[in-house]
Design a protein around this motif. Structure first.
Motif, short mmCIF file in Angstrom:
data_model
loop_
_atom_site.label_atom_id
_atom_site.label_comp_id
_atom_site.label_asym_id
_atom_site.label_seq_id
_atom_site.Cartn_x
_atom_site.Cartn_y
_atom_site.Cartn_z
N UNK A 222 0.83 -1.21 0.00
CA UNK A 222 0.00 0.00 0.00
C UNK A 222 0.87 1.26 0.00
N UNK A 223 1.96 1.23 0.76
CA UNK A 223 2.87 2.38 0.79
C UNK A 223 3.44 2.62 -0.60
N UNK A 224 3.78 1.54 -1.30
CA UNK A 224 4.29 1.67 -2.67
C UNK A 224 3.21 2.25 -3.58
N UNK A 225 1.99 1.76 -3.46
CA UNK A 225 0.88 2.23 -4.30
C UNK A 225 0.60 3.72 -4.08
N UNK A 226 0.73 4.18 -2.85
CA UNK A 226 0.41 5.57 -2.51
C UNK A 226 1.65 6.46 -2.42
N UNK A 227 2.78 5.99 -2.94
CA UNK A 227 4.04 6.68 -2.73
C UNK A 227 4.00 8.16 -3.13
N UNK A 228 3.49 8.45 -4.30
CA UNK A 228 3.47 9.84 -4.76
C UNK A 228 2.50 10.69 -3.95
N UNK A 229 1.36 10.11 -3.57
CA UNK A 229 0.39 10.86 -2.76
C UNK A 229 0.96 11.13 -1.36
N UNK A 230 1.65 10.17 -0.79
CA UNK A 230 2.30 10.38 0.50
C UNK A 230 3.31 11.53 0.41
N UNK A 231 4.05 11.58 -0.69
CA UNK A 231 5.02 12.65 -0.87
C UNK A 231 4.34 14.01 -0.98
N UNK A 232 3.23 14.06 -1.70
CA UNK A 232 2.48 15.32 -1.82
C UNK A 232 2.02 15.82 -0.46
N UNK A 233 1.48 14.92 0.34
CA UNK A 233 0.96 15.30 1.65
C UNK A 233 2.09 15.70 2.59
N UNK A 234 3.21 14.99 2.53
CA UNK A 234 4.37 15.34 3.36
C UNK A 234 4.90 16.72 2.99
N UNK A 235 5.02 17.00 1.69
CA UNK A 235 5.55 18.29 1.25
C UNK A 235 4.62 19.44 1.59
N UNK A 236 3.32 19.18 1.70
CA UNK A 236 2.38 20.22 2.13
C UNK A 236 2.73 20.70 3.53
N UNK A 237 3.01 19.74 4.42
CA UNK A 237 3.37 20.09 5.80
C UNK A 237 4.77 20.70 5.85
N UNK A 238 5.72 20.10 5.14
CA UNK A 238 7.10 20.61 5.15
C UNK A 238 7.16 22.02 4.59
N UNK A 239 6.33 22.30 3.58
CA UNK A 239 6.32 23.62 2.96
C UNK A 239 5.81 24.71 3.88
N UNK A 240 5.03 24.33 4.88
CA UNK A 240 4.50 25.31 5.84
C UNK A 240 5.45 25.57 7.00
#
Length: 380
Positions: A222-240
């Motif tokens: 599942x982590x592999x399947x959602x890899x790009x979405x996880x990155x998007x969500x992580x970068x949203x927080x990191x960007x703030x």
């Protein structure tokens, strides 16, 4: 006569066979975790694994990280989009950092020793290892600006002066937020009973707001399947964030799960079939370390998603009877509203330019983002 020595490695596979015998005291110095750093570290980070020896026998292990801050937007989006004197000076004179410790975690994850070496002698070896690495980088035309050691609470703080760290300045940044599991808590009802009325109301309100959001533990596939979405969500927080020293690569959580297996937990939060947030936890003996998370900004505000993640982490730790949850830095006020207490952490730092180093304490205070927050006490 006792002889001390060190060897520096860059590959987890090359570590001495007995490495994990010493590392069992801290998962973040174990071979499996160091393999994560080797295979999926941030692009601007290089990791070195230091073996310490007494009479040719392994007696201690340490982690050293090099960071190139010129390759990352350090001061947050608003400051990076305009000219900033603070940013210019920082990048010009402090971009290349080398330190003993782990910049991706909070707490003493720098080294572990056995009884055959004193902390003072071990630190002398680590200081020598830092000097060796500085020379090694210089041969590659990389000139280290800042060296240091991090993070220690007040009771752990070594005598760095005695260990040969001359000219290093003591520093502190945002505190480590630590949630203590009370021995009498056997389930979440016990935790809720310990809260005063205001914070029990906060808990109930946040849970009600999150209705419709489902949480699932994600497997490796599942982590592999959602890899790009996880990155998007992580970068949203990191960007703030007001200050960043790295950004995780997209494969980081996949490699983490591959290497640590059941000791690494990643929970996905779903609105219907859409992944709108995630949190991560790492089992470390009797403690739980929270790791990185991510969320959709709009869902976070509407569903109080971050607060619900904190309650979920607390609930899991109570259920599994852990002793501590290491919530780490950032968002101190909301973490204290769940029950975490602030623990000041310290380190030592030195600029390689002796003139700049004279003013290092003032410069560190200038560059370190100030966060005003009010500590909450949710318990009766």
């Amino acid at each position: 006569m006792t002889q001390y020595s060190f060897t520096i490695f860059t590959s987890a596979d090359a570590l001495p066979a007995e490495w994990d015998t010493i590392a069992q005291a801290n998962i973040f110095l174990g071979r499996a975790y160091l393999a994560v750093l080797e295979k999926a570290a941030p692009a601007n980070m290089q990791c070195h694994f230091i073996a310490l020896y007494t009479n040719s026998k392994l007696c201690g292990i340490a982690l050293c990280q090099y960071l190139n801050l010129s390759k990352v937007a350090t001061f947050g989006q608003a400051e990076e989009e305009k000219f900033s004197l603070r940013r210019y000076i920082f990048k010009k004179f402090s971009s290349h950092i080398l330190f003993i410790g782990n910049n991706m975690l909070t707490g003493q994850n720098a080294y572990v020793l056995n009884d055959s070496i004193s902390e003072s002698n071990a630190l002398k070896l680590m200081h020598a290892a830092l000097q060796s690495l500085i020379k090694s980088y210089r041969k590659k035309c990389v000139y280290i600006n800042v060296t240091g050691v991090k993070d220690f609470d007040e009771t752990e703080m070594p005598n760095f002066e005695e260990a040969g760290f001359k000219g290093f300045h003591k520093f502190t940044t945002q505190p480590n937020m630590i949630f203590h599991i009370w021995p009498e808590w056997k389930n979440m009802d016990d935790y809720l009973a310990a809260l005063n009325t205001k914070y029990r109301t906060q808990y109930n309100r946040s849970r009600k707001k999150a209705e419709g959001i489902t949480k699932r533990k994600l497997t490796l596939n599942c982590i592999i399947d959602y890899e790009q979405r996880l990155q998007e969500l992580y970068l949203t927080v990191a960007g703030n964030a007001s200050f960043n020293t790295f950004h995780l690569p997209a494969n980081h959580f996949r490699v983490f799960k591959e290497e640590l297996g059941d000791d690494f937990l990643l929970y996905g939060y779903f609105d219907g079939d859409k992944l709108v947030g995630f949190s991560t936890l790492i089992k470390n003996g009797d403690d739980f370390d929270t790791y990185f998370l991510g969320y959709d900004d709009a869902i976070q505000r509407d569903k109080m998603l971050y607060l619900n993640m904190l309650y979920d982490m607390a609930a899991y730790s109570v259920k599994k009877q852990y002793k501590l949850v290491i919530f780490g830095r950032s968002a101190m006020e909301i973490k204290s509203s769940v029950g975490a207490k602030a623990v000041t952490v310290y380190g030592v730092i030195k600029h390689t330019n002796p003139v700049i180093n004279i003013f290092m304490s003032k410069l560190f205070a200038y560059f370190d983002p100030k966060v005003n927050w009010k500590e909450r006490n949710p318990f009766k």
